[in-house]
Write an enzyme that holds these catalytic residues in place. Sequence first.
Site, PDB file in Angstrom:
ATOM      1  N   GLU A 239      35.411  13.842  25.612  1.00  0.00           N
ATOM      2  CA  GLU A 239      35.208  12.402  25.790  1.00  0.00           C
ATOM      3  C   GLU A 239      35.560  11.610  24.530  1.00  0.00           C
ATOM      4  O   GLU A 239      35.989  10.463  24.611  1.00  0.00           O
ATOM      5  CB  GLU A 239      33.774  12.095  26.216  1.00  0.00           C
TER       6      GLU A 239
ATOM      7  N   PHE B   2      18.289  15.761  34.244  1.00  0.00           N
ATOM      8  CA  PHE B   2      19.460  16.487  33.751  1.00  0.00           C
ATOM      9  C   PHE B   2      20.564  15.521  33.305  1.00  0.00           C
ATOM     10  O   PHE B   2      20.918  14.593  34.016  1.00  0.00           O
ATOM     11  CB  PHE B   2      19.990  17.421  34.854  1.00  0.00           C
ATOM     12  N   GLN B   3      21.100  15.756  32.141  1.00  0.00           N
ATOM     13  CA  GLN B   3      22.160  14.934  31.541  1.00  0.00           C
ATOM     14  C   GLN B   3      21.771  13.463  31.462  1.00  0.00           C
ATOM     15  O   GLN B   3      22.590  12.578  31.660  1.00  0.00           O
ATOM     16  CB  GLN B   3      23.491  15.119  32.283  1.00  0.00           C
TER      17      GLN B   3
ATOM     18  N   LYS C 246      23.907   6.090  39.110  1.00  0.00           N
ATOM     19  CA  LYS C 246      24.522   6.675  40.309  1.00  0.00           C
ATOM     20  C   LYS C 246      24.213   5.879  41.575  1.00  0.00           C
ATOM     21  O   LYS C 246      25.102   5.650  42.405  1.00  0.00           O
ATOM     22  CB  LYS C 246      24.001   8.110  40.444  1.00  0.00           C
TER      23      LYS C 246
ATOM     24  N   MET D  14      41.027  14.485   0.279  1.00  0.00           N
ATOM     25  CA  MET D  14      40.372  13.341  -0.349  1.00  0.00           C
ATOM     26  C   MET D  14      39.048  13.756  -0.989  1.00  0.00           C
ATOM     27  O   MET D  14      38.659  13.252  -2.039  1.00  0.00           O
ATOM     28  CB  MET D  14      40.164  12.214   0.670  1.00  0.00           C
TER      29      MET D  14
END
Lengths: 169, 552
Positions: free
Chosen positions: B51, B113-114, B163, B466
């Site tokens: 993602e 969940f999630q 949802k 760096m």
Amino acid sequence: MSSDQQFAVSIIVSNQSGALTRISSLFSQRNFNIDSFTCGVTNNPEVSRMTITATGDANKKEQLLKQISKLYDVKKVELMTPENTILRELLIAKVNATGESLQTILDAANVFRSKVVDMSPESVCIEMTGESSKLNAFLTYIAPYGILEYCRTGLVAVERGSKCLYVVD
Amino acid sequence: MERSGCQILIETLIEQGVTTIFGYPGGQVLNIYDELYKNNHRINHVLTAHEQGAAHAADGYSRASGKVGVCIATSGPGATNLITGLATANSDSIPMVAITGNVPMELIGSDSFQEVDTFGLSIPVTKHSFRVDNVENLAETVQEAFRLAKSGRPGPVLIDIPKNIQLDKTEYSPTGIAEKTPDPKPDTALLDQALEMIYESKRPIVYCGGGVINANCSEAATTLVEKTDAFMVCSMMGLTAMDNSHARYLGMSGMHGRFAATKAISECDLVIAAGVRFTDRATGNKKKFASNAKIIHLDIDSAEQGKNIDATLQIPGDLGFALNYITSKLEPQKHPQWEETVNSYKNKTKDYTAPNGCLLPWEVINAVNERATPETNIATDVGQHQMWVAQYYNFKNPRTFQTSGGLGTMGYGMGAAIGAAVATGNKTVLFTGDGSFGMNLNELATAVSQNLPLIIVILNNGVLGMIRQWQNLFFDNHFIASTLERKTDFVKLADAFGATGLRASNPEELNEALDKAFALSSPVVIDCLIPDEENVFPMVPPNGSFDNIILK
């Protein structure tokens, strides 16, 4: 460098979920010191009104006003100048009040034009509104008698005169 | 007509002119994906490897095209993986809309969940975020998100859609594209004051940042430079504000700015700053920044004025209007003395290593530059390679540079390059380091699956360059956690991903590899082996000024 000062800001925000979180989050994001934060409904059900007191120099103050006014949910922000603003805070103080000290505390409550809202054999509860300095003065006076606990609301602020902070068209 | 939330979402996105979405499916967005399936002839979905890659791709897409980039992710880990991408876009004021699914509203707060507080997480890293709690508000919210993303100072906006809202139905009729809110016009009285300051100036600098790119007013900025007889200095975000081969272009100033740019800023008597925010990396010690100059600060966001620097004259409002107003009124100025002085600073210092048979960073950048066209997108990751590109690459067209300026996100480049390539269809070169590339090289899979014309040039020095440079200069060569000691074979890695892998360890091999890569229109990885002791110079140490500049 200008020195730090306390100032009050009134904010009108739309009644969206998360509006309060977004504003309070701004204070940690920008490292602003918040002193008090009040929020409540208004005569317009679509918006809430907040009063925030914070401490900072002129630069911090300007940044705070600009950053708050950028937020999507914010309809109006205004710095409330002490000379043109009614500033009030509510205090409820529970004070230790046995025999000999009771009368002194009641006298003080009277002098400070506060209300006694509860009494028990050992304590008395006093409700007081006023500017923060008055509340501070009262607390200082009664401190030697033993403050059991107290709770303050933080300031609310309204401009004097007929001008309103937010008017719906 | 009655439609489900998912249908309304896709219809509204198409209505907003969205043709491509970058994303990754998951439990709470499956219904939305089903609508994408049904509408795949109208809207293209690019599946990334992660993602974060989707968020950076939407960002790169936006930087390259000027359109609002769109990404989608599921609830929980999908949403948390977007956060770095949102913060990157937020730092650089890039218009994006991120859509996340969430658990049904009745489950929110139950640690299902999630489930994660996507809305709360998004607050400090977005311009605004919405959680839709009624399907009737969905179309309006999507429109508002697009309007908000591109209006005023642009930025990323997140829409979290539980949802049940995706499944609920309501009446829907198209309402058209959300127009950008017109930018407030700057006060012309202030612009007239700016004109007076320009007339008084003998040593003017026009200092451009990302705001010039966002407002599409590179031409006006160039005209301003010419009519003021000034030089242009840029922040990293503003590097494509002018054709870099213009005689008056000095390039980037600041910590790793060009010598002439940093010196000109320190000596000028007027800075006309357009769409810059005077960040610490760009100014060094703010008390010593442009200490001989008056500053005119033009910006769409008034909160930037007085935030980092107190300009002599602050002019909030539409940048394009301000620049056009000034250039249309301004009598052309002549400053031959200033021109001569600044020109004498150009190429005055030799701040890069002379050719020595090893492959040197500037040689790699020049070799790419020779083969690129003005339309070639140049993306970078973050670190030494990014500074070298900012210093040496010769940009021609606005929006051809995709780099994480404000947040400095290592791992940004792969996603951004994919987004830029998808948006433009043009050849895209990602300059990266072996450190940065290691962060999100999984997106090579996306570049291959999309068969993008992408060349990934790894400036491979075996170290976190760096970090090593700071340890070298400021920490007595205590090289901790900066020497990679990995055994990654990037040529084999490219091959394993289905891309072409090439290696170059000297200029001849590089030329050969680049010729091959530019002839292909599919992903190529070129592993360029450069010495690890190359540092980025000039360097103004943190909180330093031109007085402390390190040249070698």
